[in-house]
Design a protein around this motif. Structure first.
Motif, mmCIF file in Angstrom:
data_model
loop_
_atom_site.group_PDB
_atom_site.id
_atom_site.type_symbol
_atom_site.label_atom_id
_atom_site.label_comp_id
_atom_site.label_asym_id
_atom_site.label_seq_id
_atom_site.Cartn_x
_atom_site.Cartn_y
_atom_site.Cartn_z
ATOM 1 N N ARG A 29 -0.622 4.781 -0.525
ATOM 2 C CA ARG A 29 -1.741 5.287 0.274
ATOM 3 C C ARG A 29 -1.540 5.217 1.779
ATOM 4 O O ARG A 29 -2.214 5.904 2.528
ATOM 5 C CB ARG A 29 -3.011 4.520 -0.105
ATOM 6 C CG ARG A 29 -3.332 4.632 -1.581
ATOM 7 C CD ARG A 29 -4.623 3.962 -1.930
ATOM 8 N NE ARG A 29 -4.571 2.531 -1.681
ATOM 9 C CZ ARG A 29 -5.569 1.707 -1.956
ATOM 10 N NH1 ARG A 29 -6.680 2.174 -2.451
ATOM 11 N NH2 ARG A 29 -5.469 0.420 -1.731
ATOM 12 N N LYS A 61 -3.766 7.609 -5.554
ATOM 13 C CA LYS A 61 -3.831 8.552 -4.445
ATOM 14 C C LYS A 61 -5.250 8.533 -3.891
ATOM 15 O O LYS A 61 -6.178 9.010 -4.531
ATOM 16 C CB LYS A 61 -3.466 9.971 -4.901
ATOM 17 C CG LYS A 61 -2.102 10.062 -5.588
ATOM 18 C CD LYS A 61 -0.965 9.798 -4.630
ATOM 19 C CE LYS A 61 0.378 10.014 -5.301
ATOM 20 N NZ LYS A 61 1.516 9.732 -4.432
ATOM 21 N N ILE A 62 -5.420 7.966 -2.734
ATOM 22 C CA ILE A 62 -6.764 7.730 -2.210
ATOM 23 C C ILE A 62 -7.541 9.034 -2.072
ATOM 24 O O ILE A 62 -7.063 10.015 -1.523
ATOM 25 C CB ILE A 62 -6.689 6.985 -0.854
ATOM 26 C CG1 ILE A 62 -8.079 6.560 -0.403
ATOM 27 C CG2 ILE A 62 -5.982 7.795 0.204
ATOM 28 C CD1 ILE A 62 -8.060 5.598 0.758
ATOM 29 N N ASP A 76 -7.759 1.354 1.803
ATOM 30 C CA ASP A 76 -8.643 2.138 0.931
ATOM 31 C C ASP A 76 -9.807 2.753 1.710
ATOM 32 O O ASP A 76 -10.852 3.060 1.132
ATOM 33 C CB ASP A 76 -9.183 1.263 -0.207
ATOM 34 C CG ASP A 76 -9.879 -0.001 0.303
ATOM 35 O OD1 ASP A 76 -10.010 -0.169 1.532
ATOM 36 O OD2 ASP A 76 -10.282 -0.822 -0.544
ATOM 37 N N GLU A 78 0.842 -1.210 0.000
ATOM 38 C CA GLU A 78 0.000 0.000 0.000
ATOM 39 C C GLU A 78 0.874 1.256 0.000
ATOM 40 O O GLU A 78 0.547 2.255 0.632
ATOM 41 C CB GLU A 78 -0.911 0.008 1.233
ATOM 42 C CG GLU A 78 -1.960 -1.082 1.262
ATOM 43 C CD GLU A 78 -3.137 -0.787 0.341
ATOM 44 O OE1 GLU A 78 -3.100 0.251 -0.343
ATOM 45 O OE2 GLU A 78 -4.079 -1.590 0.316
#
Length: 285
Positions: A15, A130-131, A92, A12
């Motif tokens: 993020r 890019k969350i 997420d 991850e």
């Protein structure tokens, strides 16, 4: 009152810094991270963050994917550090509380809170991982999750599953019931429809994320005690990778002009929502 944010992650890198900083800004006293064999630099980034901020505490185990055991470990660390509330989140997902978790949780008398989940859909023309940065379209709040069998048959899009309910909960019982996943507690008293507490979720935020979920599906299917019901979305994506249709999944699970276009050509209307965007970005900096 101490609050623990807990997350189990793998790969991850784009993020994890954002979601950790966000939950610290929301009032978490500690963030406990369980890295399950990242190969993209995620663990090294978390280690660097931990060196600068002692509230970030990490554990690494590159072994088989065993989600329930990961979270049992994380819940145990929260108890060890004297945390009263547990806030589980994935890479997420971000949780937003109206006045910050510290201020809002102190008024709650129940043992768990069912979050109001906002399911956002990424755009097909935006592929940076890019969350939430360019994600403003979400499912209507009254949308009903579809039967997963209709997704298997390529009738509905996978993002329409919407997922299971999400809780944050008191750490009153270490032996929590995880049979319904890592976000739902077995608490006897639950605060429902709490407008102060929301979770923003982006099921698939980029093509890279799609492929990472597919890799998790492979790992699930290689478990000695393989369970066909575990990680349905990830397993589905892995099978789509094998048959060469993985990028079709990206198209039918992404937003175009405020809509999701399914495999069968029908269209699902989304709603525009940027209510908390500026606040979230300013908190994280």
């Amino acid at each position: 009152m101490k609050i623990a944010g807990v997350t189990g992650i793998r790969d991850e890198i784009e993020r994890i810094e954002f979601v950790i900083k966000h939950h610290l800004s929301q009032g978490c006293d500690y963030i406990f991270v369980y890295d399950n064999g990242s190969t993209d630099g995620t663990l090294e980034l978390v280690q660097q963050m931990s060196e600068k901020d002692s509230r970030i505490i990490w554990h690494s185990d590159p072994g088989p994917y065993q989600q329930q055991l990961q979270y049992q470990y994380l819940f145990g660390k929260a108890k060890e550090y004297g945390c009263e509330w547990i806030v589980p989140f994935d890479g997420d997902e971000i949780i937003v509380s109206e006045n910050g978790l510290k201020n809002d949780l102190i008024t709650v008398t129940q043992d768990a809170i069912q979050l109001g989940v906002r399911h956002f859909v990424q755009s097909t023309n935006y592929d940076e991982d890019k969350i939430f940065s360019n994600t403003n379209w979400r499912f209507p709040l009254n949308a009903k999750p579809v039967d997963f069998r209709l997704v298997e048959e390529n009738i509905f899009s996978m993002v329409e599953l919407l997922g299971s309910p999400k809780h944050i909960f008191r750490n009153v019982n270490y032996e929590l019931d995880l049979s319904w996943g890592t976000h739902v507690s077995s608490a006897k008293t639950v605060l429902n429809n709490a407008e102060k507490f929301k979770m923003y979720s982006v099921t698939l935020s980029s093509k890279k994320h799609l492929l990472r979920k597919s890799e998790n599906g492979r790992r699930i299917r290689e478990l000695p005690d393989f369970n066909a019901g575990l990680g349905f979305e990830a397993q589905r994506l892995y099978l789509k990778t094998l048959d060469g249709s993985i990028y079709n999944e990206w198209v039918v699970n992404s937003e175009v002009d405020g809509k999701v276009k399914r495999y069968d050509g029908t269209v699902f209307e989304l709603e525009f929502d940027d209510e908390d965007r500026g606040r979230i970005e300013s908190e994280v900096g």
